[in-house]
Design a protein around this motif. Sequence first.
Motif, PDB file in Angstrom:
ATOM      1  N   ASN A  46      12.355  60.959  -0.754  1.00 33.23           N
ATOM      2  CA  ASN A  46      13.287  62.027  -1.111  1.00 33.23           C
ATOM      3  C   ASN A  46      14.548  61.454  -1.761  1.00 33.23           C
ATOM      4  O   ASN A  46      15.070  62.007  -2.721  1.00 33.23           O
ATOM      5  CB  ASN A  46      13.638  62.849   0.132  1.00 33.23           C
ATOM      6  CG  ASN A  46      14.107  64.232  -0.213  1.00 33.23           C
ATOM      7  OD1 ASN A  46      13.615  64.856  -1.137  1.00 33.23           O
ATOM      8  ND2 ASN A  46      15.068  64.706   0.540  1.00 33.23           N
ATOM      9  N   TYR A  47      15.025  60.340  -1.266  1.00 38.34           N
ATOM     10  CA  TYR A  47      16.194  59.658  -1.827  1.00 38.34           C
ATOM     11  C   TYR A  47      15.902  59.159  -3.249  1.00 38.34           C
ATOM     12  O   TYR A  47      16.728  59.304  -4.153  1.00 38.34           O
ATOM     13  CB  TYR A  47      16.585  58.499  -0.909  1.00 38.34           C
ATOM     14  CG  TYR A  47      17.661  57.595  -1.441  1.00 38.34           C
ATOM     15  CD1 TYR A  47      18.987  58.007  -1.504  1.00 38.34           C
ATOM     16  CD2 TYR A  47      17.359  56.303  -1.866  1.00 38.34           C
ATOM     17  CE1 TYR A  47      19.984  57.163  -1.992  1.00 38.34           C
ATOM     18  CE2 TYR A  47      18.342  55.450  -2.349  1.00 38.34           C
ATOM     19  CZ  TYR A  47      19.644  55.895  -2.415  1.00 38.34           C
ATOM     20  OH  TYR A  47      20.624  55.061  -2.899  1.00 38.34           O
ATOM     21  N   LYS A  49      13.590  60.259  -5.375  1.00 38.26           N
ATOM     22  CA  LYS A  49      13.306  61.393  -6.270  1.00 38.26           C
ATOM     23  C   LYS A  49      12.457  61.014  -7.491  1.00 38.26           C
ATOM     24  O   LYS A  49      12.745  61.396  -8.619  1.00 38.26           O
ATOM     25  CB  LYS A  49      14.598  62.051  -6.726  1.00 38.26           C
ATOM     26  CG  LYS A  49      15.368  62.735  -5.622  1.00 38.26           C
ATOM     27  CD  LYS A  49      16.614  63.378  -6.144  1.00 38.26           C
ATOM     28  CE  LYS A  49      17.454  64.084  -5.129  1.00 38.26           C
ATOM     29  NZ  LYS A  49      17.359  63.851  -3.754  1.00 38.26           N
ATOM     30  N   LYS A  55       7.178  61.461  -6.385  1.00 43.36           N
ATOM     31  CA  LYS A  55       8.140  62.499  -6.001  1.00 43.36           C
ATOM     32  C   LYS A  55       7.622  63.213  -4.757  1.00 43.36           C
ATOM     33  O   LYS A  55       6.461  63.612  -4.713  1.00 43.36           O
ATOM     34  CB  LYS A  55       8.314  63.519  -7.122  1.00 43.36           C
ATOM     35  CG  LYS A  55       9.011  62.985  -8.332  1.00 43.36           C
ATOM     36  CD  LYS A  55       9.102  64.048  -9.412  1.00 43.36           C
ATOM     37  CE  LYS A  55       9.668  63.440 -10.681  1.00 43.36           C
ATOM     38  NZ  LYS A  55       9.566  64.360 -11.810  1.00 43.36           N
TER      39      LYS A  55
END
Length: 186
Positions: A46-47, A49, A55
């Motif tokens: 998530n960090y 991206k 993703k």
Amino acid sequence: MRYDVIEKIGEGNRGEVYKVRLENGVFAALKWSKSYEIDKEWEILNYLKGTFAPKPIFRGKKYLVMELIEGKPLKELIGKKEYYETIKEALKGAYELDRLGVFHKQLGRYYHIIKTEDSVKFLDFERAVFSENPRNFLQIIGYYLHRDSNFDKKDLNYLISLYKENPKKSLEIITKVLDEVIDKTI
């Protein structure tokens, strides 16, 4: 989130990976945890991206759904010009992960570096950690280039020392060296 399992595409000691079709028709990868907490991997994906990583799409208690990365693992490219082109892109990706403070820990495994149609992606962030001193770039030089007769070990050791002081300059130099190797490779 609804999905249909299409096929199993991978399995390791700690998890299984499946190709799934999401309810919107998009294909994705579902990683099911056998024996580890999925939260840390989710947090890192998530960090990032999608920066040199899949993703993230959705997380359950024991699984996560992420972008399906299709391409060739680095191991399939050995002996080809594309191998060195992929290493060059992987070093750029490793530099970015280092800059972002994420240490993958397992980039010395050929199947964790995937050459996609237009980029390079790293897979399997289950053991990755946030770090003030990540060593992804150094890991790739040490594992792939130090063992390769196309590269002078003293020059590589210099680049390793330089990277610790000036990462960008070290990346620029190794990129030029790789370009020379690529030009000589048939």
